[in-house]
Write a protein that holds these residues in place. Structure first.
Motif, PDB file in Angstrom:
ATOM      1  N   ASP A 266     -40.898  99.351  70.043  1.00 37.13           N
ATOM      2  CA  ASP A 266     -40.018  98.975  71.153  1.00 37.13           C
ATOM      3  C   ASP A 266     -40.494  97.699  71.849  1.00 37.13           C
ATOM      4  N   SER A 267     -40.875  96.711  71.036  1.00 34.55           N
ATOM      5  CA  SER A 267     -41.321  95.390  71.529  1.00 34.55           C
ATOM      6  C   SER A 267     -42.642  95.433  72.292  1.00 34.55           C
ATOM      7  N   LYS A 268     -43.331  96.566  72.279  1.00 38.81           N
ATOM      8  CA  LYS A 268     -44.649  96.671  72.913  1.00 38.81           C
ATOM      9  C   LYS A 268     -45.727  96.649  71.836  1.00 38.81           C
ATOM     10  N   ASN A 269     -46.840  95.960  72.116  1.00 38.75           N
ATOM     11  CA  ASN A 269     -47.946  95.823  71.159  1.00 38.75           C
ATOM     12  C   ASN A 269     -49.132  96.684  71.581  1.00 38.75           C
ATOM     13  N   PHE A 270     -49.739  97.358  70.604  1.00 39.20           N
ATOM     14  CA  PHE A 270     -50.937  98.160  70.855  1.00 39.20           C
ATOM     15  C   PHE A 270     -51.992  97.836  69.799  1.00 39.20           C
ATOM     16  N   LYS A 271     -53.234  97.689  70.250  1.00 39.05           N
ATOM     17  CA  LYS A 271     -54.337  97.509  69.307  1.00 39.05           C
ATOM     18  C   LYS A 271     -54.667  98.843  68.667  1.00 39.05           C
ATOM     19  N   GLY A 272     -54.942  98.812  67.365  1.00 43.04           N
ATOM     20  CA  GLY A 272     -55.214 100.074  66.700  1.00 43.04           C
ATOM     21  C   GLY A 272     -56.119  99.944  65.495  1.00 43.04           C
ATOM     22  N   ILE A 273     -56.403 101.094  64.896  1.00 38.24           N
ATOM     23  CA  ILE A 273     -57.222 101.182  63.699  1.00 38.24           C
ATOM     24  C   ILE A 273     -56.473 102.092  62.724  1.00 38.24           C
ATOM     25  N   ALA A 274     -56.480 101.732  61.456  1.00 37.71           N
ATOM     26  CA  ALA A 274     -55.694 102.491  60.478  1.00 37.71           C
ATOM     27  C   ALA A 274     -56.534 102.841  59.263  1.00 37.71           C
ATOM     28  N   ASN A 275     -56.197 103.973  58.666  1.00 42.22           N
ATOM     29  CA  ASN A 275     -56.789 104.346  57.387  1.00 42.22           C
ATOM     30  C   ASN A 275     -55.679 104.389  56.339  1.00 42.22           C
ATOM     31  N   LEU A 276     -55.886 103.644  55.271  1.00 42.61           N
ATOM     32  CA  LEU A 276     -54.958 103.651  54.143  1.00 42.61           C
ATOM     33  C   LEU A 276     -55.665 104.295  52.968  1.00 42.61           C
ATOM     34  N   GLY A 277     -55.095 105.367  52.452  1.00 39.58           N
ATOM     35  CA  GLY A 277     -55.753 106.002  51.315  1.00 39.58           C
ATOM     36  C   GLY A 277     -55.279 107.415  51.063  1.00 39.58           C
ATOM     37  N   LYS A 278     -56.130 108.162  50.360  1.00 37.54           N
ATOM     38  CA  LYS A 278     -55.748 109.505  49.906  1.00 37.54           C
ATOM     39  C   LYS A 278     -56.465 110.614  50.665  1.00 37.54           C
ATOM     40  N   ARG A 279     -57.117 110.255  51.758  1.00 41.26           N
ATOM     41  CA  ARG A 279     -57.815 111.230  52.623  1.00 41.26           C
ATOM     42  C   ARG A 279     -58.686 112.183  51.799  1.00 41.26           C
TER      43      ARG A 279
ATOM     44  N   GLU B 224     -39.018 104.091  63.736  1.00 39.66           N
ATOM     45  CA  GLU B 224     -39.551 103.033  62.876  1.00 39.66           C
ATOM     46  C   GLU B 224     -40.471 102.117  63.673  1.00 39.66           C
ATOM     47  N   LEU B 225     -41.673 101.896  63.145  1.00 42.98           N
ATOM     48  CA  LEU B 225     -42.658 101.025  63.780  1.00 42.98           C
ATOM     49  C   LEU B 225     -42.965  99.845  62.854  1.00 42.98           C
ATOM     50  N   LYS B 226     -43.554  98.837  63.448  1.00 42.03           N
ATOM     51  CA  LYS B 226     -44.072  97.712  62.673  1.00 42.03           C
ATOM     52  C   LYS B 226     -45.593  97.736  62.795  1.00 42.03           C
ATOM     53  N   ILE B 227     -46.280  97.735  61.659  1.00 42.46           N
ATOM     54  CA  ILE B 227     -47.744  97.746  61.644  1.00 42.46           C
ATOM     55  C   ILE B 227     -48.220  96.427  61.049  1.00 42.46           C
ATOM     56  N   GLU B 228     -48.939  95.637  61.839  1.00 44.60           N
ATOM     57  CA  GLU B 228     -49.515  94.384  61.356  1.00 44.60           C
ATOM     58  C   GLU B 228     -50.980  94.611  60.988  1.00 44.60           C
ATOM     59  N   PHE B 229     -51.379  94.085  59.840  1.00 44.61           N
ATOM     60  CA  PHE B 229     -52.752  94.242  59.360  1.00 44.61           C
ATOM     61  C   PHE B 229     -53.540  92.972  59.664  1.00 44.61           C
TER      62      PHE B 229
ATOM     63  N   PRO C   2     -56.446  97.529  49.112  1.00 44.31           N
ATOM     64  CA  PRO C   2     -57.308  98.636  48.679  1.00 44.31           C
ATOM     65  C   PRO C   2     -57.401  99.718  49.747  1.00 44.31           C
ATOM     66  N   ASN C   3     -57.689 100.934  49.322  1.00 45.34           N
ATOM     67  CA  ASN C   3     -57.878 102.027  50.279  1.00 45.34           C
ATOM     68  C   ASN C   3     -59.030 101.692  51.217  1.00 45.34           C
ATOM     69  N   GLY C   4     -58.818 101.965  52.487  1.00 42.18           N
ATOM     70  CA  GLY C   4     -59.880 101.664  53.440  1.00 42.18           C
ATOM     71  C   GLY C   4     -59.393 101.695  54.872  1.00 42.18           C
ATOM     72  N   VAL C   5     -60.264 101.218  55.760  1.00 43.00           N
ATOM     73  CA  VAL C   5     -60.004 101.211  57.199  1.00 43.00           C
ATOM     74  C   VAL C   5     -59.716  99.777  57.638  1.00 43.00           C
ATOM     75  N   TYR C   6     -58.674  99.622  58.466  1.00 46.10           N
ATOM     76  CA  TYR C   6     -58.201  98.298  58.861  1.00 46.10           C
ATOM     77  C   TYR C   6     -58.012  98.193  60.373  1.00 46.10           C
ATOM     78  N   GLU C   7     -58.246  96.989  60.885  1.00 51.87           N
ATOM     79  CA  GLU C   7     -57.815  96.674  62.241  1.00 51.87           C
ATOM     80  C   GLU C   7     -56.332  96.348  62.162  1.00 51.87           C
ATOM     81  N   VAL C   8     -55.536  96.940  63.056  1.00 51.07           N
ATOM     82  CA  VAL C   8     -54.091  96.732  63.005  1.00 51.07           C
ATOM     83  C   VAL C   8     -53.531  96.476  64.406  1.00 51.07           C
ATOM     84  N   ARG C   9     -52.292  96.034  64.422  1.00 48.60           N
ATOM     85  CA  ARG C   9     -51.522  95.964  65.658  1.00 48.60           C
ATOM     86  C   ARG C   9     -50.270  96.801  65.446  1.00 48.60           C
ATOM     87  N   VAL C  10     -49.983  97.687  66.387  1.00 46.97           N
ATOM     88  CA  VAL C  10     -48.816  98.563  66.311  1.00 46.97           C
ATOM     89  C   VAL C  10     -47.743  98.019  67.240  1.00 46.97           C
ATOM     90  N   ILE C  11     -46.548  97.811  66.711  1.00 45.89           N
ATOM     91  CA  ILE C  11     -45.450  97.297  67.526  1.00 45.89           C
ATOM     92  C   ILE C  11     -44.349  98.345  67.561  1.00 45.89           C
TER      93      ILE C  11
END
Length: 276
Positions: free
Chosen positions: A198-211, A238-243, A187-196
């Motif tokens: 070049d093999s490096k991991n970053f903690k992040g926050i994401a919004n999925l939706g129609k703004r 190209e990135l990998k986003i883990e939810f 569903p549309n909303g805000v998520y805690e994510v991990r951004v990968i």
């Protein structure tokens, strides 16, 4: 010995992984024969290749329409042509036209055609069979943590960074605008994510939706913010986003200032969660 595992393998969930583990203990080469009968899956074909690489197996995809009329024996002959010497299957496996074949049929055909058939018990979680349909349902309900438990890894998407309108940068929260490989089921909303990247991991926050506050876009957009880290320009990469977790539903705010206040609060709450 070449071992094969046959199934949909849309998601490579824990049940699939138990089959893979068993096969790898007995064989030096394991390949998955995936029967694809879905259009929009939990993972794209490219993402499933990434999962096959993760579990160190070879993935061969058969289109369901091309094999649906094969009898059980014709299907086993196709397995033999593919080089399968030992077949691992769950105890509830059905195959062939009209799902006419079952495990007993497989064992009979295996003896006839020289393919050893190893039967494995159904993998369950909390007393229920692990299945892709249940995982899809959990994702659609925003129950990311529960879906991840059944998957045995974090639900993710691959996507390229595209140029946006840079509004996030203007209000102090620069975002990566991601174009996912597939349509995301959540569903549309805000998520805690991990951004990968070049093999490096970053903690992040994401919004999925129609703004809804800033646009009337008809298409879902995935925007990712990595707090306190200045990332390089990543356009076209190209990135990998883990939810990891669903935080709150998407909301339309009365002004950009109100949106900025809410984003700041979301980030502060997430940092507090990370600290704890």
């Amino acid at each position: 010995m070449k071992c094969c595992i046959v199934g949909k393998f849309e998601s490579f969930h824990k049940g699939h992984q138990s089959l893979i583990k068993e096969a790898k203990e007995k064989c030096n080469e394991v390949f998955i024969i995936s029967i694809k009968k879905w259009k929009d899956g939990i993972f794209s074909d490219k993402e499933r290749e990434v999962l096959a690489e993760k579990f160190k197996v070879k993935l061969i995809t058969f289109n369901f329409e091309e094999i649906k009329d094969l009898t059980p024996e014709e299907f086993f002959l196709k397995l033999k042509e593919a080089g399968c010497q030992k077949l691992f299957a769950g105890e509830d496996w059905k195959f062939g036209k009209g799902r006419a074949g079952n495990i007993s049929t497989a064992q009979e055909l295996g003896k006839k055609l020289g393919i050893e058939v190893k039967v494995l018990p159904i993998k369950k979680f909390n007393g229920k069979k692990i299945g892709t349909s249940e995982i899809r349902k959990l994702l659609q309900e925003g129950k990311i943590s529960e879906a991840n438990k059944l998957l045995g890894f974090n639900y993710f998407c691959l996507g390229k960074v595209k140029e946006g309108n840079k509004l996030g940068r203007k209000i102090g929260f620069p975002t990566l605008n991601i174009e996912p490989e597939k349509e995301l089921l959540m569903p549309n909303g805000v998520y805690e994510v991990r951004v990968i990247v070049d093999s490096k991991n970053f903690k992040g926050i994401a919004n999925l939706g129609k703004r809804p506050t800033v646009s009337s876009a008809g298409k879902k957009v995935l925007e990712v913010h990595v707090p306190d880290i200045l990332l390089p320009e990543l356009y076209g990469k190209e990135l990998k986003i883990e939810f990891l977790k669903f935080l709150r539903p998407e909301k339309k705010f009365s002004s950009i200032e109100e949106l900025k206040t809410q984003i700041k609060l979301d980030v502060e709450n997430l940092k507090r969660l990370w600290r704890s």
